[in-house]
Design a protein around this motif. Sequence first.
Motif, PDB file in Angstrom:
ATOM      1  N   PHE A 134       0.799  -1.223   0.000  1.00  0.00           N
ATOM      2  CA  PHE A 134       0.000   0.000   0.000  1.00  0.00           C
ATOM      3  C   PHE A 134       0.835   1.279   0.000  1.00  0.00           C
ATOM      4  O   PHE A 134       0.295   2.373   0.123  1.00  0.00           O
ATOM      5  N   SER A 135       2.126   1.160  -0.146  1.00  0.00           N
ATOM      6  CA  SER A 135       2.976   2.349  -0.198  1.00  0.00           C
ATOM      7  C   SER A 135       2.989   2.896  -1.619  1.00  0.00           C
ATOM      8  O   SER A 135       2.630   2.214  -2.574  1.00  0.00           O
ATOM      9  N   ARG A 136       3.409   4.127  -1.744  1.00  0.00           N
ATOM     10  CA  ARG A 136       3.496   4.712  -3.078  1.00  0.00           C
ATOM     11  C   ARG A 136       4.774   4.233  -3.766  1.00  0.00           C
ATOM     12  O   ARG A 136       5.740   3.838  -3.113  1.00  0.00           O
ATOM     13  N   LYS A 137       4.744   4.292  -5.082  1.00  0.00           N
ATOM     14  CA  LYS A 137       5.921   3.881  -5.849  1.00  0.00           C
ATOM     15  C   LYS A 137       6.940   5.010  -5.870  1.00  0.00           C
ATOM     16  O   LYS A 137       6.575   6.185  -5.944  1.00  0.00           O
ATOM     17  N   VAL A 138       8.199   4.632  -5.809  1.00  0.00           N
ATOM     18  CA  VAL A 138       9.283   5.604  -5.881  1.00  0.00           C
ATOM     19  C   VAL A 138      10.156   5.282  -7.091  1.00  0.00           C
ATOM     20  O   VAL A 138      10.306   4.121  -7.471  1.00  0.00           O
ATOM     21  N   ALA A 139      10.709   6.332  -7.693  1.00  0.00           N
ATOM     22  CA  ALA A 139      11.560   6.144  -8.869  1.00  0.00           C
ATOM     23  C   ALA A 139      12.914   5.565  -8.484  1.00  0.00           C
ATOM     24  O   ALA A 139      13.488   4.764  -9.214  1.00  0.00           O
ATOM     25  N   VAL A 140      13.422   5.974  -7.331  1.00  0.00           N
ATOM     26  CA  VAL A 140      14.733   5.513  -6.872  1.00  0.00           C
ATOM     27  C   VAL A 140      14.567   5.024  -5.436  1.00  0.00           C
ATOM     28  O   VAL A 140      14.133   5.780  -4.563  1.00  0.00           O
ATOM     29  N   THR A 141      14.918   3.766  -5.205  1.00  0.00           N
ATOM     30  CA  THR A 141      14.793   3.204  -3.865  1.00  0.00           C
ATOM     31  C   THR A 141      15.877   3.766  -2.948  1.00  0.00           C
ATOM     32  O   THR A 141      16.852   4.375  -3.412  1.00  0.00           O
TER      33      THR A 141
END
Length: 157
Positions: A134-141
């Motif tokens: 349920f977390s948002r997607k990030v471009a860079v971890t």
Amino acid sequence: MPELSQFADDERALIVNTPGVVLKGAVVSDGSTNALVFLKEVTAGAKVFKQAQKHENAFVKSVALALKQRGLEHDADLPVDDAAMTEALKLAGEVADLLHRKADPADADAYTAWLLHLATEVAKAVKTREGGLFSRKVAVTENERMFLDDLERALQR
């Protein structure tokens, strides 16, 4: 501007081999073993290599063309695991030292910026959910960010 051919064989090998090792380090930095993620990241890296063949800096362009001519067979020896990150940072520091000593400052800066751009594009190739479903997607971890930060430090010799 020194030509790539003006460097000694071992120096030229370091200059030409480092981008492939940085690519591998960036690919493994996210910790993913997903084949589709791997493919997207390698494709992003290949795009950066192809764009560099028309780079505005002649030195970077010559390195990219040397990579194209040579192919990737020399990079096959390095395993695609956490050791690739360590090796990428080590070689990045060595090549930055070499270029800042022996190359025109503009060429050294363009080459090191290109390496950082390569790693950044690979890191951004796949959006990832860091905190779970349920977390948002990030471009860079976070792990990719740490690798990019370490790479930037290694390149600032």
